[in-house]
Write a protein that holds these residues in place. Structure first.
Motif, PDB file in Angstrom:
ATOM      1  N   ARG A 243       1.522  15.987   6.215  1.00 47.39           N
ATOM      2  CA  ARG A 243       1.954  14.969   7.299  1.00 47.39           C
ATOM      3  C   ARG A 243       1.154  13.763   7.107  1.00 47.39           C
ATOM      4  NH1 ARG A 243       5.870  17.599   6.746  1.00 47.39           N
ATOM      5  NH2 ARG A 243       7.252  18.399   8.022  1.00 47.39           N
ATOM      6  N   TYR A 244       1.305  12.596   6.474  1.00 43.46           N
ATOM      7  CA  TYR A 244       0.394  11.527   6.615  1.00 43.46           C
ATOM      8  C   TYR A 244       1.137  10.187   6.224  1.00 43.46           C
ATOM      9  CZ  TYR A 244      -3.986   9.045   5.346  1.00 43.46           C
ATOM     10  OH  TYR A 244      -5.079   8.114   5.503  1.00 43.46           O
ATOM     11  N   SER A 245       0.895   9.194   7.225  1.00 46.08           N
ATOM     12  CA  SER A 245       1.714   7.991   7.100  1.00 46.08           C
ATOM     13  C   SER A 245       0.890   6.641   6.529  1.00 46.08           C
ATOM     14  CB  SER A 245       2.458   7.458   8.517  1.00 46.08           C
ATOM     15  OG  SER A 245       1.296   7.114   9.429  1.00 46.08           O
TER      16      SER A 245
ATOM     17  N   ALA B 207      -1.376   5.463   9.027  1.00 45.90           N
ATOM     18  CA  ALA B 207      -1.853   4.717  10.273  1.00 45.90           C
ATOM     19  C   ALA B 207      -2.337   5.785  11.112  1.00 45.90           C
ATOM     20  CB  ALA B 207      -0.470   4.095  10.898  1.00 45.90           C
ATOM     21  N   MET B 208      -3.614   5.960  11.312  1.00 44.99           N
ATOM     22  CA  MET B 208      -4.278   6.884  11.991  1.00 44.99           C
ATOM     23  C   MET B 208      -3.820   7.136  13.405  1.00 44.99           C
ATOM     24  SD  MET B 208      -8.042   6.811  13.498  1.00 44.99           S
ATOM     25  CE  MET B 208      -9.237   8.146  13.640  1.00 44.99           C
ATOM     26  N   VAL B 209      -3.440   6.208  14.082  1.00 40.48           N
ATOM     27  CA  VAL B 209      -3.034   6.435  15.467  1.00 40.48           C
ATOM     28  C   VAL B 209      -1.755   7.172  15.374  1.00 40.48           C
ATOM     29  CG1 VAL B 209      -1.629   4.024  15.466  1.00 40.48           C
ATOM     30  CG2 VAL B 209      -2.718   4.664  17.494  1.00 40.48           C
TER      31      VAL B 209
ATOM     32  N   SER C 262      -7.637  14.360   8.999  1.00 45.03           N
ATOM     33  CA  SER C 262      -8.933  14.206   8.460  1.00 45.03           C
ATOM     34  C   SER C 262      -9.034  12.874   7.657  1.00 45.03           C
ATOM     35  CB  SER C 262      -9.470  15.265   7.789  1.00 45.03           C
ATOM     36  OG  SER C 262      -8.443  15.764   6.846  1.00 45.03           O
ATOM     37  N   TYR C 263     -10.245  12.267   7.964  1.00 45.68           N
ATOM     38  CA  TYR C 263     -10.400  11.281   6.937  1.00 45.68           C
ATOM     39  C   TYR C 263     -11.908  11.475   6.387  1.00 45.68           C
ATOM     40  CZ  TYR C 263      -9.737   7.231   4.183  1.00 45.68           C
ATOM     41  OH  TYR C 263      -9.494   6.087   3.045  1.00 45.68           O
ATOM     42  N   PRO C 264     -12.161  12.095   5.306  1.00 48.82           N
ATOM     43  CA  PRO C 264     -13.365  12.680   5.095  1.00 48.82           C
ATOM     44  C   PRO C 264     -14.344  11.691   4.369  1.00 48.82           C
ATOM     45  CG  PRO C 264     -11.881  13.158   3.399  1.00 48.82           C
ATOM     46  CD  PRO C 264     -11.245  12.410   4.556  1.00 48.82           C
TER      47      PRO C 264
HETATM   48  P1  AFP Z   1      -4.992  -0.783   8.130  1.00 46.46           P
HETATM   49  O1  AFP Z   1      -5.261  -0.900   9.748  1.00 46.46           O
HETATM   50  O2  AFP Z   1      -6.079  -1.483   7.437  1.00 46.46           O
HETATM   51  O3  AFP Z   1      -3.656  -0.457   7.791  1.00 46.46           O
HETATM   52  O4  AFP Z   1      -6.042   0.727   8.187  1.00 46.46           O
HETATM   53  C1  AFP Z   1      -5.530   1.737   8.677  1.00 46.46           C
HETATM   54  C2  AFP Z   1      -6.499   2.838   8.601  1.00 46.46           C
HETATM   55  O5  AFP Z   1      -7.613   2.140   9.076  1.00 46.46           O
HETATM   56  C3  AFP Z   1      -6.058   4.043   9.614  1.00 46.46           C
HETATM   57  O6  AFP Z   1      -5.218   3.718  10.472  1.00 46.46           O
HETATM   58  C4  AFP Z   1      -5.612   5.094   8.490  1.00 46.46           C
HETATM   59  O7  AFP Z   1      -5.528   6.229   8.706  1.00 46.46           O
HETATM   60  C5  AFP Z   1      -6.328   4.788   7.092  1.00 46.46           C
HETATM   61  O8  AFP Z   1      -6.740   3.307   7.321  1.00 46.46           O
HETATM   62  C6  AFP Z   1      -5.823   4.769   5.820  1.00 46.46           C
HETATM   63  O9  AFP Z   1      -6.526   4.848   4.909  1.00 46.46           O
HETATM   64  P2  AFP Z   1      -6.259   5.489   3.585  1.00 46.46           P
HETATM   65  O10 AFP Z   1      -4.921   4.194   2.946  1.00 46.46           O
HETATM   66  O11 AFP Z   1      -7.281   5.178   2.712  1.00 46.46           O
HETATM   67  O12 AFP Z   1      -5.476   6.515   3.548  1.00 46.46           O
END
Ligand code: AFP
Length: 279
Positions: free
Chosen positions: A188-190, A192-194, A209-211
């Motif tokens: 599940r990955y969109s 948008a971290m939030v 995770s964001y490694p």
């Molecule tokens: P933006 O606000 O520039 O769209 O970045 C979103 C974000 O900081 C965070 O919300 C996401 O988890 C991450 O970037 C997505 O990054 P990747 O496209 O490298 O997976």
């Protein structure tokens, strides 16, 4: 704190109105980190700055969109660091995005975090507010945020949400993510971290995770306005966090307000598994 949070609610409400008929085009100029900004990024930043500047409790504002901290009232006690529009690159596809707020006492340090708030602008407008417990609110037809429930993480989840360009992952991350999928976790990955962390919190578990990657060895996500506030909420809800080496993202310290860090948020099971796989 309640007064400060009521100003955040006003700003969120205003952004949610503007999102109904937004301008989704980009500015010609770039921000201080070299990102091309959406007009809506700038509008959201202005709404938050204008609204929160009126709150007598706020000493300073730190925005993801601005290089420097903005001093408001030297006598006041709280510093609010915010990402005005997290996931803004998804505006064109109409996915859920949000705003994130971290409320620090005296100076911006994870150990000084007193509260964190985020909004999700999706089919519904939702707000998670956390001081001692994480509470979910929903906007009703009278433009009021109504308390729905307290949010609690379970011991273990079922979903796996992992970012970063896969060709740049290192072997231990590849093996760890594969092991979760082999166990039955679903992707599940969109982007948008939030929204991705919101999903894990509402489902009660899983891993976001964001490694560290070869192209971004210090990760991509920003400590003061993305990582610390969401780590604070996940931990208060009974979950765990780590940078892959330590036992909590909230142990980290940075001097630069735009610092980034590798980050992992989840329930107890996934973070313990991460620490065994990574260390
Ligand atoms: P933006 O606000 O520039 O769209 O970045 C979103 C974000 O900081 C965070 O919300 C996401 O988890 C991450 O970037 C997505 O990054 P990747 O496209 O490298 O997976």
């Amino acid at each position: 704190m309640q007064e400060l949070i009521s100003f955040i609610k006003q700003a969120v409400l205003q952004i949610s109105y503007e999102l109904k008929f937004p301008d989704t085009s980009y500015e010609k100029s770039q921000n201080h980190t070299g990102d091309t900004q959406l007009k809506f990024d700038i509008l959201s930043d202005k709404i938050i700055e204008k609204t929160l500047s009126q709150c007598p409790k706020i000493k300073a504002l730190i925005s993801e969109e601005k290089e420097e901290m903005l001093l408001i009232n030297d006598e006041a006690e709280f510093i609010v660091a915010y990402d005005p529009l997290d996931g803004s690159s998804l505006m064109d596809v109409n996915f859920a995005i949000g705003s994130i707020f971290a409320i620090y006492e005296k100076s911006p340090k994870a150990s000084n975090l007193k509260a964190a708030v985020y909004s999700v602008y999706g089919p519904r407008i939702e707000l998670v507010v956390c001081e001692d417990v994480a509470c979910l609110y929903r906007l009703n037809q009278k433009d009021e945020f109504v308390l729905i429930k307290e949010l609690k993480m379970l011991e273990k989840g079922k979903i796996n949400s992992t970012g970063g360009t896969q060709k740049n992952w290192d072997k231990k991350h590849i093996d760890f993510i594969k092991a979760l999928f082999d166990e039955g976790y679903r992707l599940r990955y969109s982007g948008a971290m939030v929204s991705d962390v919101h999903q894990i919190l509402l489902k009660g578990g899983g891993l976001f995770s964001y490694p560290a990657t070869k192209d971004a060895p210090k990760g991509k996500l920003r400590a003061f306005f993305e990582v610390f506030p969401l780590a604070f909420i996940i931990e208060k809800a009974g979950g765990k966090t780590s940078n892959g080496e330590n036992f909590s993202l909230l142990e980290l310290e940075f001097n630069d307000i735009h610092s980034t860090t590798p980050c992992f948020f989840g329930s107890n099971y996934e973070i313990e598994k991460l620490l065994k796989a990574y260390t």
